[in-house]
Design an enzyme around this catalytic site. Sequence first.
Site, PDB file in Angstrom:
ATOM      1  N   LYS A 126       0.841  -1.208   0.000  1.00  0.00           N
ATOM      2  CA  LYS A 126       0.000   0.000   0.000  1.00  0.00           C
ATOM      3  C   LYS A 126       0.877   1.258   0.000  1.00  0.00           C
ATOM      4  O   LYS A 126       0.691   2.152  -0.819  1.00  0.00           O
ATOM      5  CB  LYS A 126      -0.937   0.018   1.223  1.00  0.00           C
ATOM      6  N   ARG A 149     -10.204   0.337   8.335  1.00  0.00           N
ATOM      7  CA  ARG A 149      -9.850  -1.071   8.549  1.00  0.00           C
ATOM      8  C   ARG A 149     -10.894  -1.820   9.345  1.00  0.00           C
ATOM      9  O   ARG A 149     -10.716  -2.996   9.620  1.00  0.00           O
ATOM     10  CB  ARG A 149      -8.581  -1.217   9.386  1.00  0.00           C
ATOM     11  N   ARG A 183      12.206  -4.883   5.179  1.00  0.00           N
ATOM     12  CA  ARG A 183      11.793  -3.509   4.865  1.00  0.00           C
ATOM     13  C   ARG A 183      12.606  -2.473   5.621  1.00  0.00           C
ATOM     14  O   ARG A 183      12.949  -2.643   6.783  1.00  0.00           O
ATOM     15  CB  ARG A 183      10.316  -3.320   5.204  1.00  0.00           C
ATOM     16  N   ARG A 207      11.034  -0.710  11.205  1.00  0.00           N
ATOM     17  CA  ARG A 207       9.912  -0.472  12.116  1.00  0.00           C
ATOM     18  C   ARG A 207       9.911  -1.481  13.253  1.00  0.00           C
ATOM     19  O   ARG A 207      10.186  -2.649  13.053  1.00  0.00           O
ATOM     20  CB  ARG A 207       8.585  -0.551  11.340  1.00  0.00           C
ATOM     21  N   ARG A 228      -0.210  -9.114  13.307  1.00  0.00           N
ATOM     22  CA  ARG A 228      -0.824  -8.087  12.457  1.00  0.00           C
ATOM     23  C   ARG A 228      -1.671  -8.753  11.373  1.00  0.00           C
ATOM     24  O   ARG A 228      -2.761  -8.292  11.047  1.00  0.00           O
ATOM     25  CB  ARG A 228       0.257  -7.203  11.822  1.00  0.00           C
TER      26      ARG A 228
END
Length: 212
Positions: free
Chosen positions: A13, A88, A126, A159, A170
Amino acid sequence: MKIILVGPPGSGKGTQAGHIASMFGVNSVSSGDLFRDNLAKNTELGKLAKDFMDKGEYVPDEVTIDMVMGWIEDPTHSSGFVLDGFPRTLAQAEALESRLLGSGGIDRVLFFNVDEEALVDRLSGRLICRGCHMPYHIKFSPPLITDQCNSCGGGLYQRDDDKVEVIRNRFKVYMQETEPLVKHFRESGNLREIDASMGINDVKRAIERAVR
Ligand code: AP5
Ligand code: MG
Ligand code: ZN
């Protein structure tokens, strides 16, 4: 143009949001980035959100809805926007839909569909820019200069919630709380499903076809 991006953690996203926004000359925002901005400024909202984010749980609807509505109501976003990761939950979707009743509603919902295994690889490699939040990946999308953002020169960091056990939670929370929304949006007729398991450039082209 008012566009919503829905998809599991790591589905791409944030990677695609800026491009989609620039196609329509609007701004994009990630609700997760708004929470992280609050945390960086040490606000009460940031401190509250951190407890949920570190566990991979959703921040309560009431505070999330107020925060995103505040962003939407900024006059610079009145011509349209791309929302990455909001709504969400059903309560968030209903709040947004009623807020947009007088202005034509949501134009497109892009559903980024990928399965869980690809997501762990993506999230554990990431890196995020501290300056502009642009996501990179050590293998799939490395920065031109090590640890430096291509567009703003900011430093890159990992993160706190990109640890394998938090990633799994998650995904579980996403399946429980957000996956049911896909059906809700599909019934509205403006959902487009994107095969987000392809490479970054192929996903980008699929999005261009879906929004035109
Ligand atoms: P948020 O920051 O939104 O996290 P998320 O939804 O878990 O999604 P991510 O940002 O992890 O993934 P992404 O889809 O943006 O993927 P990206 O493009 O970076 O939310 C964080 C937390 O905030 C939540 O857990 C919750 O606590 C709270 N929160 C936020 N919104 C909320 C809400 N509405 N309600 C309640 N709580 C909320 O890509 C991932 C990686 O893969 C990158 O390294 C990228 O380079 C790479 N990549 C991207 N596309 C591809 C591709 N096609 N092929 C290969 N690699 C790719
Ligand atoms: Mg993101
Ligand atoms: Zn940057």
